[in-house]
Enzyme design. Structure first.
Site, PDB file in Angstrom:
ATOM      1  N   ASP A 131      -4.333 -31.080  -9.807  1.00  0.00           N
ATOM      2  CA  ASP A 131      -3.999 -31.831 -11.018  1.00  0.00           C
ATOM      3  C   ASP A 131      -5.175 -32.740 -11.354  1.00  0.00           C
ATOM      4  OD1 ASP A 131      -2.584 -32.792 -13.137  1.00  0.00           O
ATOM      5  OD2 ASP A 131      -1.149 -33.956 -11.961  1.00  0.00           O
ATOM      6  N   THR A 146       5.355 -28.895 -20.080  1.00  0.00           N
ATOM      7  CA  THR A 146       5.104 -30.127 -19.350  1.00  0.00           C
ATOM      8  C   THR A 146       6.012 -31.255 -19.833  1.00  0.00           C
ATOM      9  OG1 THR A 146       3.317 -31.605 -18.633  1.00  0.00           O
ATOM     10  CG2 THR A 146       3.254 -30.871 -20.924  1.00  0.00           C
ATOM     11  N   PHE A 193       8.415 -33.358 -13.695  1.00  0.00           N
ATOM     12  CA  PHE A 193       7.673 -34.522 -13.217  1.00  0.00           C
ATOM     13  C   PHE A 193       8.505 -35.289 -12.187  1.00  0.00           C
ATOM     14  CE2 PHE A 193       4.135 -35.562 -16.436  1.00  0.00           C
ATOM     15  CZ  PHE A 193       3.825 -34.224 -16.583  1.00  0.00           C
ATOM     16  N   GLU A 238      -4.058 -28.123 -22.587  1.00  0.00           N
ATOM     17  CA  GLU A 238      -2.956 -28.727 -23.320  1.00  0.00           C
ATOM     18  C   GLU A 238      -3.134 -28.688 -24.838  1.00  0.00           C
ATOM     19  OE1 GLU A 238       0.092 -32.352 -22.521  1.00  0.00           O
ATOM     20  OE2 GLU A 238      -1.398 -31.685 -21.090  1.00  0.00           O
ATOM     21  N   LYS A 291      -0.424 -25.583 -22.237  1.00  0.00           N
ATOM     22  CA  LYS A 291       0.515 -26.653 -21.921  1.00  0.00           C
ATOM     23  C   LYS A 291       1.109 -27.217 -23.216  1.00  0.00           C
ATOM     24  CE  LYS A 291      -0.180 -29.648 -18.561  1.00  0.00           C
ATOM     25  NZ  LYS A 291      -0.852 -30.657 -17.684  1.00  0.00           N
TER      26      LYS A 291
END
Length: 324
Positions: free
Chosen positions: A18, A157, A179, A97, A133
């Protein structure tokens, strides 16, 4: 000598880095890596990557269009440039993303995703190496549904709840990123705890989603994300994938001791009852969950803030280049 906990984890879970830090990815050797606007902003501000930024600025200086259009184009180019560098290191996939300020615009998200895939193709990187993403809003999930139908795999996400996970599965999303740490943050701030790794509400949420997916034969990959400590990671050992920051990867690499498998397709735990969600049901279920509603909104705001900071930095560089 006993294998490190990181080596043990890699035998049961695909480990994803990440980070947008290219050198950290080289050192840690993950299978996949994922970035977001926050990580990209940090990377752009790192002197070691100045040459990548300089190239994008030089390209943007020659680009056509308004000042705002050129700033956006340079930011897109930077995202793909860093992604291409990462794709040259990892054997698996790189997540890139869609702009967070498009989180409530389905068509704009689809258009941006297609443009990202086209930009990677120009660099000789096929769509099979990329995950797009998109935030797990209703609009983002519907964008993913269209993109998946076109063979563009998506990583959903900012996911904090089972209803979001179910809607993503219905959209045939390739992968979700629930998350963990941000869920814990909310509950601690609300006065909950103290929590152990077993009672950590973020861990419990991912385990519930994992059990639901395995019980109902859902192929969407579960990739736990946003960890606050190695205890959360160890409690999810065996999850399909886990995306972990360099600091925690280093801790796991240095840690010794047995790491038992906690999740497996054959022993996924008790699954919640199956839910059918149309748009109204999705929005109502999300609204009923204060934590998920607040963290989703906060996450989008945070990514938009960093995206705007990146655009401001790029704009200043373009103006400086023009003055020079």
């Amino acid at each position: 000598m006993t294998a490190s906990k990181l080596d043990q984890l890699r035998k049961m879970t695909t480990v994803v880095a990440d980070t947008g830090d290219i050198e950290a990815v080289r050192r840690l050797k993950p299978v996949d890596c994922t970035t977001n606007p926050t990580l990209l902003l940090k990377a752009v501000e790192t002197p070691a990557y100045a040459h990548l930024v300089d190239e994008a600025i030089a390209w943007g200086r020659k680009a056509a269009g308004s000042s705002e259009a050129r700033v956006h184009a340079v930011c897109d180019r930077l995202a793909v440039t860093f992604g291409a560098e990462l794709a040259g290191i990892v054997p698996g996939r790189v997540s890139t993303e869609v702009d967070a300020d498009l989180s409530f615009d389905t068509q704009a998200s689809i258009d941006k995703a297609r443009a990202i895939i086209a930009a990677y193709k120009e660099r000789g990187i096929g769509r099979e190496r990329i995950l797009i993403k998109v935030a797990s809003t209703w609009e983002g999930i519907q964008a993913a549904k269209v993109l998946q139908g076109e063979g563009i795999d998506c990583n959903l996400t900012l996911l904090f709840s089972l209803p979001q996970a179910i809607a993503c599965a219905d959209a045939k999303a390739f992968l979700i990123s629930p998350f963990v740490g941000r869920i814990l943050d909310w509950h601690v701030k609300a006065g909950g705890g103290p929590y152990t790794a077993e009672t950590d509400p973020g861990v419990v949420s991912v385990r519930t989603i994992y059990a639901y997916y395995k019980a109902y034969g859902i192929d969407t990959v579960v990739m736990g994300a946003s960890f606050r400590n190695t205890g959360e990671i160890e409690a999810l050992a065996g999850c399909d994938r886990l995306t972990i920051g360099p600091g925690l990867l280093d801790e796991l690499a240095a840690a010794q001791g047995d790491l038992p498998r906690r999740l497996s397709p054959d022993n996924s735990g008790k699954a919640p009852a199956k839910l059918l969600l149309d748009e109204k049901a999705f929005r109502f279920a999300l609204n009923e969950d204060a934590m998920a509603t607040e963290k989703l909104a906060e996450g989008i705001r945070g990514f938009v803030k960093d995206l705007r900071s990146l655009r401001k930095l790029v704009d200043a560089r373009l103006e400086g280049a023009k003055a020079a």
